[in-house]
Design a protein around this motif. Sequence first.
Motif, PDB file in Angstrom:
ATOM      1  N   PRO A  83       0.818  -1.219   0.000  1.00  0.00           N
ATOM      2  CA  PRO A  83       0.000   0.000   0.000  1.00  0.00           C
ATOM      3  C   PRO A  83       0.851   1.268   0.000  1.00  0.00           C
ATOM      4  N   GLY A  84       0.513   2.182  -0.883  1.00  0.00           N
ATOM      5  CA  GLY A  84       1.258   3.428  -0.975  1.00  0.00           C
ATOM      6  C   GLY A  84       2.576   3.306  -1.701  1.00  0.00           C
ATOM      7  N   GLY A  85       2.854   2.148  -2.280  1.00  0.00           N
ATOM      8  CA  GLY A  85       4.114   1.910  -2.961  1.00  0.00           C
ATOM      9  C   GLY A  85       4.152   2.473  -4.370  1.00  0.00           C
ATOM     10  N   PRO A  86       5.242   2.189  -5.101  1.00  0.00           N
ATOM     11  CA  PRO A  86       5.431   2.736  -6.448  1.00  0.00           C
ATOM     12  C   PRO A  86       4.319   2.379  -7.424  1.00  0.00           C
ATOM     13  N   ALA A  87       3.733   1.181  -7.291  1.00  0.00           N
ATOM     14  CA  ALA A  87       2.675   0.766  -8.211  1.00  0.00           C
ATOM     15  C   ALA A  87       1.471   1.694  -8.128  1.00  0.00           C
ATOM     16  N   ASP A  88       1.217   2.247  -6.932  1.00  0.00           N
ATOM     17  CA  ASP A  88       0.089   3.166  -6.769  1.00  0.00           C
ATOM     18  C   ASP A  88       0.250   4.405  -7.651  1.00  0.00           C
ATOM     19  N   VAL A  89       1.485   4.886  -7.765  1.00  0.00           N
ATOM     20  CA  VAL A  89       1.734   6.092  -8.566  1.00  0.00           C
ATOM     21  C   VAL A  89       1.354   5.835 -10.020  1.00  0.00           C
ATOM     22  N   GLN A  90       1.771   4.693 -10.546  1.00  0.00           N
ATOM     23  CA  GLN A  90       1.460   4.348 -11.928  1.00  0.00           C
ATOM     24  C   GLN A  90      -0.046   4.203 -12.132  1.00  0.00           C
ATOM     25  N   LEU A  91      -0.710   3.545 -11.185  1.00  0.00           N
ATOM     26  CA  LEU A  91      -2.156   3.346 -11.301  1.00  0.00           C
ATOM     27  C   LEU A  91      -2.912   4.671 -11.271  1.00  0.00           C
ATOM     28  N   VAL A  92      -2.557   5.537 -10.345  1.00  0.00           N
ATOM     29  CA  VAL A  92      -3.238   6.838 -10.237  1.00  0.00           C
ATOM     30  C   VAL A  92      -3.015   7.659 -11.506  1.00  0.00           C
ATOM     31  N   ALA A  93      -1.816   7.596 -12.058  1.00  0.00           N
ATOM     32  CA  ALA A  93      -1.533   8.293 -13.314  1.00  0.00           C
ATOM     33  C   ALA A  93      -2.395   7.746 -14.445  1.00  0.00           C
ATOM     34  N   GLN A  94      -2.589   6.426 -14.467  1.00  0.00           N
ATOM     35  CA  GLN A  94      -3.480   5.830 -15.455  1.00  0.00           C
ATOM     36  C   GLN A  94      -4.890   6.384 -15.301  1.00  0.00           C
ATOM     37  N   ALA A  95      -5.341   6.463 -14.075  1.00  0.00           N
ATOM     38  CA  ALA A  95      -6.686   6.986 -13.811  1.00  0.00           C
ATOM     39  C   ALA A  95      -6.825   8.424 -14.306  1.00  0.00           C
ATOM     40  N   MET A  96      -5.809   9.237 -14.094  1.00  0.00           N
ATOM     41  CA  MET A  96      -5.854  10.634 -14.533  1.00  0.00           C
ATOM     42  C   MET A  96      -5.905  10.726 -16.060  1.00  0.00           C
ATOM     43  N   CYS A  97      -5.179   9.823 -16.726  1.00  0.00           N
ATOM     44  CA  CYS A  97      -5.222   9.785 -18.187  1.00  0.00           C
ATOM     45  C   CYS A  97      -6.593   9.329 -18.676  1.00  0.00           C
ATOM     46  N   LEU A  98      -7.155   8.334 -18.004  1.00  0.00           N
ATOM     47  CA  LEU A  98      -8.472   7.829 -18.387  1.00  0.00           C
ATOM     48  C   LEU A  98      -9.552   8.879 -18.180  1.00  0.00           C
ATOM     49  N   GLU A  99      -9.401   9.676 -17.146  1.00  0.00           N
ATOM     50  CA  GLU A  99     -10.369  10.755 -16.911  1.00  0.00           C
ATOM     51  C   GLU A  99     -10.397  11.721 -18.093  1.00  0.00           C
ATOM     52  N   GLU A 100      -9.221  12.018 -18.624  1.00  0.00           N
ATOM     53  CA  GLU A 100      -9.162  12.927 -19.766  1.00  0.00           C
ATOM     54  C   GLU A 100      -9.746  12.270 -21.010  1.00  0.00           C
ATOM     55  N   ARG A 101      -9.468  10.991 -21.192  1.00  0.00           N
ATOM     56  CA  ARG A 101      -9.938  10.290 -22.386  1.00  0.00           C
ATOM     57  C   ARG A 101     -11.458  10.099 -22.383  1.00  0.00           C
ATOM     58  N   PHE A 102     -12.006   9.713 -21.220  1.00  0.00           N
ATOM     59  CA  PHE A 102     -13.430   9.398 -21.149  1.00  0.00           C
ATOM     60  C   PHE A 102     -14.275  10.536 -20.572  1.00  0.00           C
ATOM     61  N   LYS A 103     -13.636  11.665 -20.264  1.00  0.00           N
ATOM     62  CA  LYS A 103     -14.361  12.820 -19.718  1.00  0.00           C
ATOM     63  C   LYS A 103     -15.175  12.411 -18.487  1.00  0.00           C
ATOM     64  N   THR A 104     -14.494  11.822 -17.524  1.00  0.00           N
ATOM     65  CA  THR A 104     -15.154  11.319 -16.329  1.00  0.00           C
ATOM     66  C   THR A 104     -14.291  11.583 -15.110  1.00  0.00           C
ATOM     67  N   THR A 105     -14.753  11.157 -13.951  1.00  0.00           N
ATOM     68  CA  THR A 105     -13.977  11.242 -12.712  1.00  0.00           C
ATOM     69  C   THR A 105     -13.848   9.848 -12.131  1.00  0.00           C
ATOM     70  N   ILE A 106     -12.642   9.481 -11.756  1.00  0.00           N
ATOM     71  CA  ILE A 106     -12.377   8.156 -11.201  1.00  0.00           C
ATOM     72  C   ILE A 106     -11.947   8.301  -9.748  1.00  0.00           C
ATOM     73  N   SER A 107     -12.612   7.588  -8.870  1.00  0.00           N
ATOM     74  CA  SER A 107     -12.311   7.702  -7.439  1.00  0.00           C
ATOM     75  C   SER A 107     -11.525   6.518  -6.896  1.00  0.00           C
ATOM     76  N   THR A 108     -11.565   5.377  -7.621  1.00  0.00           N
ATOM     77  CA  THR A 108     -10.892   4.178  -7.133  1.00  0.00           C
ATOM     78  C   THR A 108     -10.348   3.360  -8.305  1.00  0.00           C
ATOM     79  N   GLY A 109      -9.145   2.840  -8.134  1.00  0.00           N
ATOM     80  CA  GLY A 109      -8.573   1.881  -9.075  1.00  0.00           C
ATOM     81  C   GLY A 109      -8.110   0.673  -8.291  1.00  0.00           C
ATOM     82  N   TYR A 110      -7.562  -0.315  -8.997  1.00  0.00           N
ATOM     83  CA  TYR A 110      -7.146  -1.543  -8.314  1.00  0.00           C
ATOM     84  C   TYR A 110      -5.793  -2.019  -8.824  1.00  0.00           C
ATOM     85  N   ILE A 111      -5.007  -2.541  -7.886  1.00  0.00           N
ATOM     86  CA  ILE A 111      -3.786  -3.267  -8.220  1.00  0.00           C
ATOM     87  C   ILE A 111      -4.085  -4.747  -8.024  1.00  0.00           C
ATOM     88  N   TYR A 112      -3.966  -5.523  -9.105  1.00  0.00           N
ATOM     89  CA  TYR A 112      -4.135  -6.970  -8.977  1.00  0.00           C
ATOM     90  C   TYR A 112      -2.764  -7.583  -8.716  1.00  0.00           C
TER      91      TYR A 112
END
Length: 213
Positions: free
Chosen positions: A101-130
Amino acid sequence: MKTELLPVPLSALEHYAYCPRQAGLILLEEGYEDDANTVRGTLLHQRVHEPDEETRPGIRTLRALPVWHQQLGLNGVCDVVEILADDTVIPVEHKSGAYHPGGPADVQLVAQAMCLEERFKTTISTGYIYSAADRRRHPVPIDAEARARVIDVATAVRAVLHQTTLPAAAADKRCRGCSMNALCMPRLLADQRRYQRALSERFTPLSESDWDD
């Protein structure tokens, strides 16, 4: 005239968050070494790295989806993106190792979410690390603090891209689990006297008599 930002790969955010020198070796010297962990990760990603789309009742799953964020200068590929019936967008990043939790993978995931928000014109509150290590999805909040961390790390990565020298070696417990240990030489570089001695022994200036030969 607005200056265009130097593009930063999403994967570089995780590398930098783990170790700035690791990111520098990959970005500046195109260096990369595999070990058991990276090979395992490559095998895990074989399926999610093949562009694909699957539709089931109430959910559409996109794999290997290219994304970008124009304003932040980010680009990369999302392992898995799920779009629910109510248009909720959920990024799922796959990792072979244990989740921290809170590790480097979180940074990549959150960045993905921010990119997806721009692409889909939406707001994302939660993502997942499998995590393949425990075969579980771990929720990651996409909050203001996490977003600010992405911006800070992206700025730091961009600074590395503008440099001609590598960041300093960490020479700590992270090095034991790093596949790039041999390229980095953290123990040697952390001991500057030892490093200078090894450098002088390896690259001894030629004398005039050597030139004559």
